[in-house]
Structure formats: structure tokens, C-alpha cells
Motif scaffolding. Structure first.
Motif, PDB file in Angstrom:
ATOM      1  N   GLY A 107     -10.551 -63.330 -14.517  1.00 33.32           N
ATOM      2  CA  GLY A 107     -10.226 -61.649 -14.886  1.00 33.32           C
ATOM      3  C   GLY A 107      -8.672 -61.309 -14.822  1.00 33.32           C
ATOM      4  N   PRO A 108      -8.481 -60.845 -16.208  1.00 35.87           N
ATOM      5  CA  PRO A 108      -7.060 -60.306 -16.254  1.00 35.87           C
ATOM      6  C   PRO A 108      -7.056 -58.890 -15.462  1.00 35.87           C
ATOM      7  N   THR A 109      -8.246 -58.138 -15.143  1.00 34.76           N
ATOM      8  CA  THR A 109      -8.035 -56.827 -14.533  1.00 34.76           C
ATOM      9  C   THR A 109      -9.760 -56.722 -14.412  1.00 34.76           C
ATOM     10  N   ASN A 110      -9.965 -55.476 -13.384  1.00 29.79           N
ATOM     11  CA  ASN A 110     -11.141 -55.366 -12.768  1.00 29.79           C
ATOM     12  C   ASN A 110     -12.006 -54.105 -13.243  1.00 29.79           C
ATOM     13  N   GLU A 111     -11.423 -53.502 -14.121  1.00 34.04           N
ATOM     14  CA  GLU A 111     -12.202 -52.243 -14.436  1.00 34.04           C
ATOM     15  C   GLU A 111     -13.921 -52.159 -14.529  1.00 34.04           C
ATOM     16  N   GLU A 112     -14.313 -53.345 -15.506  1.00 30.44           N
ATOM     17  CA  GLU A 112     -15.610 -53.593 -15.717  1.00 30.44           C
ATOM     18  C   GLU A 112     -16.476 -53.735 -14.427  1.00 30.44           C
TER      19      GLU A 112
END
Length: 445
Positions: A107-112
Motif C-alpha cells: 500500500g502507498p496509501t489507504n483510501e480504498e
RNA sequence: CGGAGUGUAGCGCAGUCUGGUAGCGCACCUGCUUCGGGAGCAGGGGGUCGGAGGUUCGAAUCCUCUCACUCCGACCA
């Protein structure tokens, strides 16, 4: 902690790969070791600072009413196919395939993922507002990692996500984050200026970046230098009071402060010339309000008070926890080494025994160590059989803000020396006074 | 990915051009002296010379391939 039993591999010479001061000092102070391009091990001293920063971030988030949790580093690709970002994110996303040939990503980020969790468990406006966050390792496969932990590929980030019923409520969450971030940075001894920013791949209309001014910063910044004097200080803030929180935001965002991407030369002209400054900054955080950008495609809807299904308004907010270690050093060092602000120092105080093995100095040091421990303060006691110069140099390099020096000469008069790393000012006093002074300095932290 | 470099002991480097079996400083170990700002002397240990293949009687050195890392640029918490 006794230095003779600790693991502190300091270097006397500068490693050749390190170009900027924070990277050099972190390597020399034995805080990190590079394992691959942009990937680091955190050695004990560095790990302590990282944990201190993480703790402050947690405390300030919880204070603002945000709820900690933890999501995994690996995520299923399908979640990202749903939002359409699996293809959009590009080469920067590290894609992995497991033994069953399932597509995963680091993960590069976690919006999803947070949206997935939200839609599975929240269905009513009565459950809002809700702000969840976590502090987790991220991976972005940067084309060119550099500057040590300031631009690593693997990095520790606090990322938070707010879910609200409408735009107004979501903008309050945005403001709440701005204030909590300002407080977070202040506790770390940093002046981080919120600047209007461009949205980038995360998306959204409203966004501010927080920049620490530093000559080595990657972003060009244009600002009214009076923003540097703004402080939250110890004022009480009611995070549920929309008007009060918005008022603080206004206070901190009215003066001109923008990055190169959003710079408006015409508007900048209206800043009095004496206050008009152009410089460089290190980005240490960013907040976004992005409306229903993720909730619509991913079906994060709630039923409102009229029984209608409506997509929630969201925002996301990040603090670069591992980057902050480097940023703080960039902002606070001198030619001899790091100077830690009290809020993030790995040890509150260093203790130097100038004559190891001498009955009197050994006993005095042990007593000071014990007295500080009784106040909950862990001292780093240099009990090595080294000469004074070597001990001082090590202490200066690793940057503990205070040093108590115990030598036979002073001890004969019942005195030890308390030295400020920042100012270099040294003062003689009794061991009891020194312990009391250190206790007082850290009492509020 | 384009451009430029570098890989030799934990760190900093020499040796490579001109092939002859690896060296210096710091750090480390032992001993003695020293002891308020990175001590001195003496002795000692540590190396797949990034990796693979090739040329040669012989390769850190020459050739081929390859891997890693750094810097400049476009990109970014």
C-alpha cells in the motif's frame, strides 16, 4: 540506559553516500542503516526518535477525537481496480503476486481499504461523524529515492480518513485536522506552515501542505515571514466547536504562504516587501477534502435523516512520521551534530562520567541515574572507559538536549555541570539541583 | 527512464592507466602510559577486491556480461 550495554554504532567519518545534513547525521549517530535504495533499518537510537514522534502524533489525533486502528501493508489489487487507481497509480505502486497468483500491492496509501471497511460496517448518518486513522509503513517505488529517510521508498506515515454526512461537516473535519497537525508539529519543536497546495493524485478541492522551512527542502515556498511567528502555544481548543476551530485555521492561513505549484505572483505582490520571502521547505504533512471522490465509485453510502441513500463526504490527511525525523534534524543541528528538541529526543538527558572507575564519580553518576529514573526520565549514561573528549563528541553528535557532566574536580566541591546542547551554556550545581532542573524541563512534556 | 559516476576490511580511501598474489587512516582486540573536548607507544585480528564468465604461467588490475549504490533531471508523504 548505560552506553556500555547499548547499541550505538557512531561513525567518526561521513559516509560518502550521504549528501544532506540530516542523512549524514543519522548515519553518523548510528540511527539508521541503509538496506537498499530508499529502504532503511532503524537502529536503536533512531527507533527511539521514531517512536517518540509516533507517540506525539497518536496523542494529538486522539485528542482531536480521531480513532486509531491498523490496516495491513499488503492490499488486494481488486480494491484498487474498484476505485480505478490500480492502473492510474502507475510504476510508483509496488505490485506483488502471491503463490496462488493473486495480485497484491504494498500500500502507498489507504483510501480504498478504509472505504471498504467503512461501507461494510457503517450505514446510517447516526454513525457519523467518524474519523479513523493509522500509522503504518507505506511503500512508493520512487524513481529516485534520496536524502535518507526524507525521501525513502518505504516510509512510516500517519494517514487518517474522515467520513461525514455533508460538505460542511467534512470541512470541519478538515479544519480539525489542520489544528491538530499544528499542535503536533509544535510539540516536536517545529514550525510547520500550512500552505495552499495542489492536489496531486490523491485528488480533492481543498488541500494544504505543511512545510518546515529548510534550505535543503525540496519545495520552493513563497510566504509572508510573519507566518513563522504564529503559535498555538498552550491555548485550550475545543475540537467540537466548529467556529473556534475554523477561527484558528483562519489565523494560520490568512497570511500569504504557498508552494511553487499554487504560487500567485500578483497576490504575492500585496505582501509588504519587508515580509515577502522566497525559500525552500520540507513537506511534512498534507490534508485533503475530496468530497465524494472515493465514496461514490466504491459505494460508501449512508442513509440520511430523510431515509435517502447518500454518498459520504470524505477527506484524508497524512503526516510523514519517518520523514519528520530527517526534517527535525534539518531544522535543528550544528556543525557538531544533532540538537534534539525536548519533545522528540531519544533520551531526555545524557550523563557523562569523566573518570570511569573512580569510586566517587561512579557513585554520583549512579545516584543521578537513579534519581532521574524515579522521575520517569531515562538517562543515557556514558559509562564507557573513554576520555572526556570522546564522550563529549559522542553526546554532541547524538544531540541529547541536556548533559550532566560528573568529574572528580567538580565533585570535590559537591558540584556537577549541566550543559545545554542548544546554547552550549554550562552551569555548576549540586546533583540534586541538576536532577530537579531536568525534572522541571520535562514536566510538561 | 535520460545523463554522469562509484563498488577494495565496520567507515573514509590508495592501489587499476603500465597484470606479479592487497595497503593506509579511523574503528576493533591485548599491554603499558595517559585522562575536562575525538590521547601516545608497542603488539595483534579482520578481505569472496560487488558477482559470473573469459584472456593469461599469473587478474583488484585486461575483455564480456551482470548486479548494486550515488549524483543531476522529469515525479513525490
Amino acid at each position: 540506559m548505560r552506553l556500555s550495554r547499548y547499541f550505538l554504532p557512531v561513525l567518526r567519518e561521513n559516509p560518502s553516500e550521504a549528501q544532506i545534513v540530516s542523512h549524514r547525521l543519522m548515519l553518523r549517530a548510528g540511527m539508521i542503516r541503509q538496506q537498499a535504495a530508499g529502504i532503511y533499518s532503524w537502529l536503536p537510537l533512531g527507533y527511539r526518535v521514531l517512536r517518540r514522534i509516533e507517540e506525539i502524533v497518536h496523542q494529538e489525533q486522539v485528542r482531536a477525537g480521531h480513532i486509531p486502528m491498523l490496516m495491513p501493508t499488503l492490499q488486494p489489487a481488486d480494491l484498487w481496480r474498484e476505485s480505478g487507481r490500480y492502473d492510474d497509480y502507475g510504476e510508483e505502486m509496488l505490485r506483488i503476486r502471491d503463490r496462488q497468483k493473486r495480485d497484491l500491492l504494498y500500500g502507498p496509501t489507504n483510501e480504498e481499504m478504509i472505504t471498504d471497511i467503512f461501507r461494510a460496517h457503517v450505514g446510517s448518518y447516526r454513525d457519523l461523524p467518524l474519523t479513523l486513522y493509522h500509522i503504518q509503513w507505506k511503500f512508493r517505488d520512487e524513481i529516485r529515492p534520496r536524502f535518507g529517510v526524507m525521501r525513502g521508498r518505504e516510509f512510516l506515515m500517519k494517514d487518517g480518513y474522515n467520513f461525514d454526512i455533508d460538505k460542511e461537516a467534512s470541512l470541519h473535519a478538515y479544519n480539525r485536522h489542520m489544528v491538530s497537525y499544528l499542535r503536533t508539529y509544535e510539540r516536536m519543536g517545529l514550525t510547520a506552515i500550512p500552505m495552499r497546495a495542489a492536489s496531486g493524485p490523491i485528488g480533492g478541492d481543498n488541500t494544504h501542505e505543511f512545510l518546515v522551512l529548510a534550505a535543503t527542502g525540496e519545495s520552493e515556498v513563497y510566504y509572508d515571514d510573519r507566518v513563522q511567528d504564529l503559535r498555538l502555544g498552550s491555548r485550550a481548543i475545543d475540537y467540537d466547536d466548529r467556529a473556534a476551530v475554523a477561527g484558528v485555521c483562519e489565523e494560520f492561513t490568512t497570511l500569504y504562504a504557498r508552494t511553487g505549484e499554487t504560487h500567485d505572483a500578483g497576490l504575492f505582490e500585496t505582501v509588504p516587501e519587508a515580509h515577502r520571502k522566497v525559500g525552500r521547505g520540507i513537506e511534512v504533512g498534507q490534508i485533503f477534502y475530496f468530497s465524494t471522490k472515493y465514496s461514490e465509485p466504491m459505494g460508501a453510502v449512508v442513509v440520511n435523516d430523510k431515509g435517502e441513500r447518500v454518498p459520504v463526504h470524505m477527506g484524508s490527511h497524512g503526516i510523514g512520521v519517518s520523514r519528520l525525523v530527517g526534517a527535525i534534524i534539518e531544522a535543528s543541528h550544528d556543525e557538531r551534530g544533532i540538537i534534539w528538541p525536548e519533545g522528540v529526543t531519544p533520551f531526555p538527558v545524557g550523563l557523562v562520567n569523566l573518570k570511569q572507575g573512580d569510586g566517587a564519580t561512579d557513585a554520583a553518576c549512579a545516584a543521578i541515574e537513579g534519581a532521574l529514573a524515579a522521575k520517569g526520565l531515562e538517562v543515557l549514561y556514558d559509562d564507557r572507559d573513554e576520555r572526556a573528549g570522546a564522550k563529549f563528541a559522542t553526546m554532541d553528535l547524538i544531540g541529547l538536549p541536556w548533559r550532566i557532566t560528573v568529574g572528580p574536580r567538580g565533585l570535590a566541591a559537591g558540584k556537577v555541570e549541566l550543559t545545554s546542547r542548544r546554547t552550549g551554556a554550562a552551569e555548576e550545581m549540586t546533583p540534586e539541583e541538576a536532577v530537579a532542573r531536568i525534572g522541571a524541563i520535562y514536566a510538561g512534556l
